[in-house]
Design an enzyme around this catalytic site. Sequence first.
Site, PDB file in Angstrom:
ATOM      1  CB  CYS A   1      -0.864   0.088   1.319  1.00  0.00           C
ATOM      2  SG  CYS A   1      -1.947   1.100   1.427  1.00  0.00           S
TER       3      CYS A   1
ATOM      4  CG  ASP B   1      -3.581  -0.111  10.739  1.00  0.00           C
ATOM      5  OD1 ASP B   1      -2.497  -0.881  11.211  1.00  0.00           O
ATOM      6  OD2 ASP B   1      -3.779   0.262   9.762  1.00  0.00           O
TER       7      ASP B   1
END
Length: 214
Positions: free
Chosen positions: A16, A133
């Site tokens: 990412c 996360d």
Amino acid sequence: MSQPEKAWARTRIKICGLGRPEDIDKAVALGVDAIGFVLWPHSSRAVSLEQLATLSARVPSFVTRVGLFVDQSPAFIEPCLTYLDCLQFHGDETPEACDAFGKPWYKALRMRDGLDLQAAAARYRNAGALLLDAYRPGVPGGTGETFDWSRIPASLAKPVILAGGLTAVNVAQAVAGVAPFAVDVSGGVESSPGHKDGEKMAAFVRQVAQADNR
């Protein structure tokens, strides 16, 4: 943490926060499954709509182009859709807001104290996966911090994309301990924010493959 049963033939990999053509080319050459574009303007890794159009054209078929959004309006998101295959919602979006664009999507959850993942999986029942996360107040992601992976229930109703502080040093342990559907890395393969390091990317991919082979 006991060894979970692995439900997937291999662990998928998403890198990412890519913003340079050469980094996309290297990630694709390494065989990653997904490329993530940060479209939240407050991020140091953000790309503009014009950059997204150029960069997404470098991504070949069968590599998923993912757009990361944080509580952004439909008017902002809709022009991006042409260049994306999947949407990642990293804010406080409702399930209805995530469903509104006719694209596959998944929901990122920051692992704050007291988060009920089973309830979240039920609430976001149309999500293709849950991205888990680390939690830091006021920061929607990209903290470079890990969290306690034992908090993830083995019986979670959604596939898990594991994020948060992953690097080539710890990703094999993460794959062995969590058996996620996918792992998501950004800062862990960078030389500086938004500038990916080819050697770090290669080492990360290699460690995931070795963990799968074990």
